[in-house]
Design an enzyme around this catalytic site. Structure first.
Site: not given
Ligand code: NAP
Length: 285
Positions: A189, A230
């Protein structure tokens, strides 16, 4: 003639109304062509929803076809009257051929590309003592190399846009904070922000801005099963006393993608309810 709410002619009201009307029109992403990677669920789906509500046509990408198609159906069904269309394209962002297909489909279906939201990411936890080279490299391919590849493939098309935008979903973890088990994740990140700063300079000559959103703890489908303890512990650490929503991130991303953000480049917006602010737990008492 425009009459004020009191029924009186009011030149200030006329000017104010015209100004606000213009502002509203400029806020719109009407007709813009966008890609959001990692939008089959979670934050990416929230970004896609807000962009489409503001009028952009959005291609959502991910690897899970069933989830992706269901997300497109849901987002189209809940579209606002001036909302844009949402289309799912299957793409693994670790594979360059998939990214090329994704960008080509967006350009063909939507007549070009204005906005790239590089959001796809994974966050497997693993302590440093157990971490392998392979796990480190795999996470960098998903979270960091994919950003470079998506920007590189999209670049010729973003250059043709009057106002190209790259919006990166980074995190507070890595650029600002740390958490045991996420050394490799935090490194990916932070790497995204290192890429962003030079990309912002290189792409500025083509009027393309490159910015990032740094989410704190956001409530996604993945958190649905972690249990109330959590959620309660995390909420207690956030001054605004709630987890973020995926739409909170969507609104920040939509701002960075908007005409109003045209003079902002190479910067990151923290969207965390104040989570990074307390110096110690006592600050929240
Ligand atoms: P999530 O619910 O697990 O969703 C992740 C998404 O990324 C899914 O749509 C998944 O789709 C896709 N993905 C993962 N690997 C991939 C690949 N190789 N190719 C294409 N798509 C891929 O996670 P999220 O929490 O929404 O996270 C999204 C972003 O926000 C990430 O970059 C994460 O680091 C960032 N983030 C999240 C949080 C949080 O609290 N949730 C906090 C800080 C940052 P498929 O499985 O269909 O491929």
């Amino acid at each position: 003639m425009i009459i004020s709410r009191t029924g009186q002619y009011n030149p200030y009201y006329i000017q104010h109304t015209i100004y606000n009307k213009g502002k509203h029109m400029n806020s719109s992403l009407l007709g813009k062509s966008a890609i959001v990677t990692g939008a089959t669920k979670g934050i990416g789906k929230g970004i896609a929803r807000v962009l489409s509500q503001k009028g952009a046509n959005v291609i959502i990408a991910g690897r899970d076809t069933i989830l992706g198609q269901a997300a497109a159906v849901e987002l189209n069904a809940t579209a606002t009257p001036n909302g844009g269309s949402v289309t799912f394209v299957r793409a693994d962002v670790t594979l360059r051929a998939d990214i090329e297909g994704l960008v080509a489909t967006a350009v063909e279906r939507q007549g070009g590309l204005d906005i790239l939201c590089a959001n796809a990411g994974a966050f497997p936890a693993c302590k440093i003592a157990e971490l392998t080279d392979a796990a480190w490299d795999a996470l960098f391919a998903t979270n960091a190399r994919s950003l470079f590849a998506c920007v590189q493939v999209a670049l010729p098309h973003l250059k043709k846009s009057a106002s190209g935008r790259v919006v990166i979903t980074s995190s507070i973890t890595g650029p600002i904070t740390g958490y045991p088990g996420w050394a490799h994740y935090g490194a990916t990140k932070a790497a995204q922000l290192g890429f962003m700063r030079t990309a912002a300079i290189e792409l500025a000559r083509d009027n393309i801005t490159v910015n990032a959103v740094l989410p704190g703890n956001i409530y996604t489908e993945g958190l649905a099963n972690v249990g109330p303890e959590y959620i309660a512990a995390t909420t207690a650490a956030i001054p605004l006393k709630r987890l973020g929503t995926v739409d909170d991130i969507g609104h920040a991303a939509a701002f960075l993608a908007s005409p109003e953000a045209g003079f902002i480049t190479g910067h990151a917006i923290v969207v965390d309810g104040g989570q990074i602010l307390p110096e110690c737990p006592a600050a929240l008492e």
